[in-house]
Design a protein around this motif. Structure first.
Motif, short mmCIF file in Angstrom:
data_model
loop_
_atom_site.label_atom_id
_atom_site.label_comp_id
_atom_site.label_asym_id
_atom_site.label_seq_id
_atom_site.Cartn_x
_atom_site.Cartn_y
_atom_site.Cartn_z
N ALA A 162 -4.21 3.17 10.54
CA ALA A 162 -3.75 4.33 11.88
C ALA A 162 -2.24 4.23 12.26
O ALA A 162 -1.54 5.35 12.20
N GLN A 163 -2.30 3.26 12.54
CA GLN A 163 -0.91 2.74 13.34
C GLN A 163 0.20 3.52 11.45
O GLN A 163 1.12 4.20 12.73
N THR A 164 0.08 2.89 10.66
CA THR A 164 1.15 2.73 10.31
C THR A 164 1.48 4.68 9.58
O THR A 164 2.43 5.15 9.20
N LEU A 165 0.06 4.90 8.92
CA LEU A 165 0.44 6.59 9.84
C LEU A 165 0.57 7.74 10.43
O LEU A 165 1.69 8.29 9.87
N VAL A 166 0.34 7.09 11.27
CA VAL A 166 1.45 7.38 12.93
C VAL A 166 2.66 7.61 12.75
O VAL A 166 3.42 8.15 13.23
N PRO A 213 4.73 -2.45 6.58
CA PRO A 213 3.80 -2.07 6.97
C PRO A 213 2.50 -3.32 6.63
O PRO A 213 1.27 -3.97 7.02
N ILE A 214 2.84 -3.62 4.34
CA ILE A 214 2.09 -5.15 4.45
C ILE A 214 2.65 -5.89 5.29
O ILE A 214 1.25 -6.93 5.75
N PHE A 273 1.32 8.83 -0.67
CA PHE A 273 1.48 6.83 -1.07
C PHE A 273 1.75 5.63 -0.50
O PHE A 273 1.12 4.17 -0.75
N THR A 274 2.43 5.27 0.84
CA THR A 274 2.46 3.94 1.56
C THR A 274 1.27 4.01 1.77
O THR A 274 1.20 2.07 2.22
N PHE A 275 0.26 4.57 2.04
CA PHE A 275 -1.29 4.54 2.74
C PHE A 275 -1.93 3.83 1.50
O PHE A 275 -2.96 2.88 1.72
N VAL A 276 -1.77 4.13 0.29
CA VAL A 276 -1.93 3.59 -1.13
C VAL A 276 -2.20 2.38 -1.41
O VAL A 276 -2.68 1.45 -1.51
N VAL A 277 -0.38 1.96 -1.25
CA VAL A 277 -0.67 0.67 -1.84
C VAL A 277 -0.56 -0.08 -0.72
O VAL A 277 -1.34 -1.26 -0.72
N MET A 278 -0.95 0.49 0.93
CA MET A 278 -1.61 -0.58 1.89
C MET A 278 -3.12 -0.76 1.99
O MET A 278 -3.33 -2.34 2.06
N ILE A 279 -3.74 0.13 1.27
CA ILE A 279 -5.22 -0.21 0.67
C ILE A 279 -5.26 -0.90 -0.29
O ILE A 279 -6.08 -1.96 -0.13
N VAL A 280 -4.73 -0.79 -1.27
CA VAL A 280 -4.76 -1.90 -2.10
C VAL A 280 -4.09 -3.56 -2.01
O VAL A 280 -5.24 -4.30 -1.67
N VAL A 281 -3.25 -3.40 -1.19
CA VAL A 281 -3.24 -4.79 -0.57
C VAL A 281 -4.19 -5.44 -0.15
O VAL A 281 -4.77 -6.60 0.20
N ALA A 282 -4.85 -4.87 1.20
CA ALA A 282 -6.16 -4.52 2.51
C ALA A 282 -6.98 -5.44 1.41
O ALA A 282 -8.42 -5.91 2.16
N LEU A 283 -7.03 -4.83 0.71
CA LEU A 283 -8.79 -4.60 -0.61
C LEU A 283 -8.82 -6.12 -0.99
O LEU A 283 -9.56 -6.48 -1.54
N ALA A 284 -6.90 -6.45 -1.71
CA ALA A 284 -6.92 -8.09 -2.29
C ALA A 284 -7.15 -8.82 -0.65
O ALA A 284 -7.48 -9.84 -1.10
N ILE A 285 -6.60 -8.62 0.24
CA ILE A 285 -7.15 -9.30 1.37
C ILE A 285 -8.48 -9.53 1.66
O ILE A 285 -8.86 -10.94 2.02
N GLY A 286 -9.19 -9.00 1.39
CA GLY A 286 -10.49 -9.23 1.55
C GLY A 286 -11.13 -7.51 2.25
O GLY A 286 -12.38 -7.84 3.28
N PHE A 287 -10.72 -7.01 2.49
CA PHE A 287 -11.15 -5.47 3.35
C PHE A 287 -12.33 -5.26 1.90
O PHE A 287 -11.86 -4.57 1.00
#
Ligand code: ADP
Ligand code: MG
Lengths: 258, 313
Positions: free
Chosen positions: A69-73, A36-37, A119-133
């Motif tokens: 959403a896609q990653t979770l699905v 997902p990352i 768990f995957t979702f949390v990892v993704m949020i962290v990356v998203a925040l780092a990218i600027g989300f």
């Protein structure tokens, strides 16, 4: 009440079987997060510059909820694959010969997959925040958005359970579990605005429950008004759970190791 | 089980099977591939509903109260059903908790079983690295965690190497000695002969013979005794000594030192013969009982050898 306690106990024991394994398989966990990352990075950096969405001055803010959403699905596919594997190995036969709650085998599996997806979702949020989300809505809205996404993914776990119990091999569960997720997630509002799709496809994308879920989450994360989409998304998730858990239970009691 | 019928589409997997296993007995369900062994086990362990007939475990109807039946049985299926990614101890704990036993009891019982099945050293290793024999032993240990009144073993040695097979036989013999009721299925005649006190032969979903291994062998002509003595001049005396011990005419060979006669097979024939001849003052060189093998039994009962059946499947 007794029956419910019995179901909860057995589901927990079964969920624990899978949860114990997760930290032991660090490799799988890493690769499950990398994918997902990678998607996130590709969409943001490759398509991001070329896609303009009306109402969003920044594609990231539009895109990220769609990728979440896609990653979770996609994560829900683990449920079907895992059940098919248990079936093939004869573990389901063993479980069916035990004085345990029948539903617990699937409930436990979906719960452990839910934890893994979180768990995957949390990892993704962290990356998203780092990218600027940024969550520009409030904390309550962000939590509500996350809950909607997770619930929809949980509902699809039950669809995957039915698939996993219907096919005859793990490989088949793998293909049958993934194939329909591509149209489900791409013919939607997750990555682009459906109003640019051809006329015949647009109604499909608009009616797609995945669109409803994505739109609700996106609105909530960005602090925009949600409208009735969120209620429809909720109704879809609950409806899917009711229908497919009934089907899964029926399948389960008839399933055999072949 | 009584008159059990189970069909899959056009296949009549079980075509009126009757079977009764007394408490504490070890029964062998013997038949070639596709005979209906697994289907019988699956009906008795509540995994399949029969189309007709009734099956009871400890007097409890399998179809009417499957939950109560499940509390009383242990099943080791045809393929070792173990969670590969957990340790042996965790596997036992998992099943024990699904039997709703108290945690302390599960832990104690797991230790006991790990010791007994020679898995104590491997108890905390992940099952993935286990050999076929170790997996099978763990599988059986898991079936025994709640001390079931009946243990079902579906082809417990199929796919094991010869050494593991011998190990498995020891394990099953120990269970039998402890008084566990066991219903064991096998394609190997030798295995049923060695482990089961009573054998039920099934073929095409029907019971075609039932009896102790010896009874089955006698059905196809019984055993023969051969005796060789040292001196031809003792021929007369040997004949008259042997006749009352045998089931038919005693014939002697031209050298007047070799004798052969049908006997009712059973233990203790050989020492009895030696003692009697010794008492009569006859020097014995050799005494032998040749029993027909269960392969012979199968040939007579079905008109086919088991090997042909295996090739066809
Ligand atoms: N789930 C099933 N669907 C269709 N046919 C089956 C099924 N299970 C068993 N059979 C058929 O029933 C017969 C008996 O099978 P089984 O009990 O597995 O034999 P065994 O265990 O003695 O080798 C075989 O002809 C087999 O092909
Ligand atoms: Mg079989």
């Amino acid at each position: 009440m007794n029956r419910l306690r019995w179901l909860l106990h057995d589901s927990w024991v079964e969920a624990e079987r899978h949860l114990r394994i997760i930290p032991r398989n660090v490799e799988l966990l890493i690769f499950a997060s990398i994918q997902p990352i990678m998607f996130l990075a590709i969409f943001v950096y490759v398509f991001g510059g070329s896609i303009v969405i009306p109402g969003f001055d920044n594609y990231d803010q539009f895109l990220m909820p769609g990728i979440f959403a896609q990653t979770l699905v996609f994560g829900s596919a683990f449920t079907g694959i895992g059940l098919a594997d248990d079936l093939q190995k004869g573990l389901v036969d063993r479980l069916r010969s035990l004085p345990m709650s029948r539903s617990a085998v699937i409930v436990g599996r979906t719960i452990s997959d839910l934890v893994r997806n979180l768990f995957t979702f949390v990892v993704m949020i962290v990356v998203a925040l780092a990218i600027g989300f940024r969550f520009t809505g409030g904390a309550v809205d962000a939590i509500a958005a996350t809950a909607l996404l997770v619930l929809f993914s949980y509902a699809l776990s039950w669809v995957q359970a039915v698939i996993g119990l219907s096919v005859s091999s793990v490989e088949a569960a793998n293909s049958a579990g993934f194939i329909w997720m591509f149209p489900l997630t791409f013919v939607s509002s997750a990555f682009v605005d459906p109003s640019n799709m051809p006329g015949w496809l647009r109604p499909v994308a608009d009616a797609n429950p995945f669109t409803l879920v994505t739109n609700s989450a996106r609105a909530l994360y960005n602090g925009n008004p949600v409208g009735t989409d969120a209620w429809w998304a909720l109704a879809w998730s609950i409806g899917i759970i009711v229908v497919f858990s009934t089907m899964a239970a029926r399948r389960f009691s008839r399933s055999t190791a072949g | 089980m009584d008159g059990i019928v189970k069909t899959f589409g056009d296949t009549r997997a079980l075509d009126g099977v009757d079977l009764a296993v007394p408490r504490g007995a070890v029964y062998g369900l013997l038949g070639p591939n596709g005979a209906g062994k697994t289907t019988s086990v699956r009906v008795l362990t509540t995994l399949l509903r029969p189309d007709a007939g009734t099956a009871r475990i400890d007097g409890i109807d399998v179809a009417a109260d499957p939950h109560a039946v499940r509390q009383r049985i242990g099943l080791t299926g045809q393929y070792a059903a173990v969670e590969e990614r957990l340790t042996a101890r965790e596997n036992l704990g998992f099943v024990g908790r699904l039997f709703h036993l108290p945690r302390a009891r599960v832990a104690a019982r797991a230790d006991e079983l790990l010791e007994r099945f020679d898995l104590a050293d491997a108890a905390d290793r992940v099952v993935k690295g286990f050999s076929g024999g170790m997996r099978r032993r763990l599988d059986i240990a898991m079936s025994l965690i709640a001390e079931p009144s009946v243990l079902f073993l579906d082809e417990p040695t199929t796919g094991l190497d010869p050494r593991s097979r011998l190990g498995m036989w020891d394990v099953i013999e120990e269970l039998a000695a402890d008084g566990t009721t066991v219903l064991l299925t096998t394609q190997y005649l030798e295995e049923a002969d060695r482990l089961a006190e009573q054998i039920v032969v099934i073929d095409h979903g029907r019971v075609i013979a039932e009896g102790s291994p010896d009874e089955l062998k006698q059905r196809i002509g019984g055993a023969r005794l051969s005796v060789r003595i040292a001196r031809p001049e003792n021929q007369e005396r040997a004949m008259s000594t042997l006749t009352p011990l045998c089931a038919g005419e005693v014939v002697s060979d031209d050298a007047r030192t070799g004798f052969s006669a049908p006997i009712i097979a059973g233990d203790g024939v050989v020492p009895g013969v030696i003692r009697a001849l010794d008492d009569a003052g006859v020097d014995v060189l050799d005494v032998e009982v040749r029993r027909p093998s269960l392969d012979d039994v199968f040939l007579v009962l079905t008109g086919r050898t088991t090997d042909a059946e295996e090739d066809a499947s």
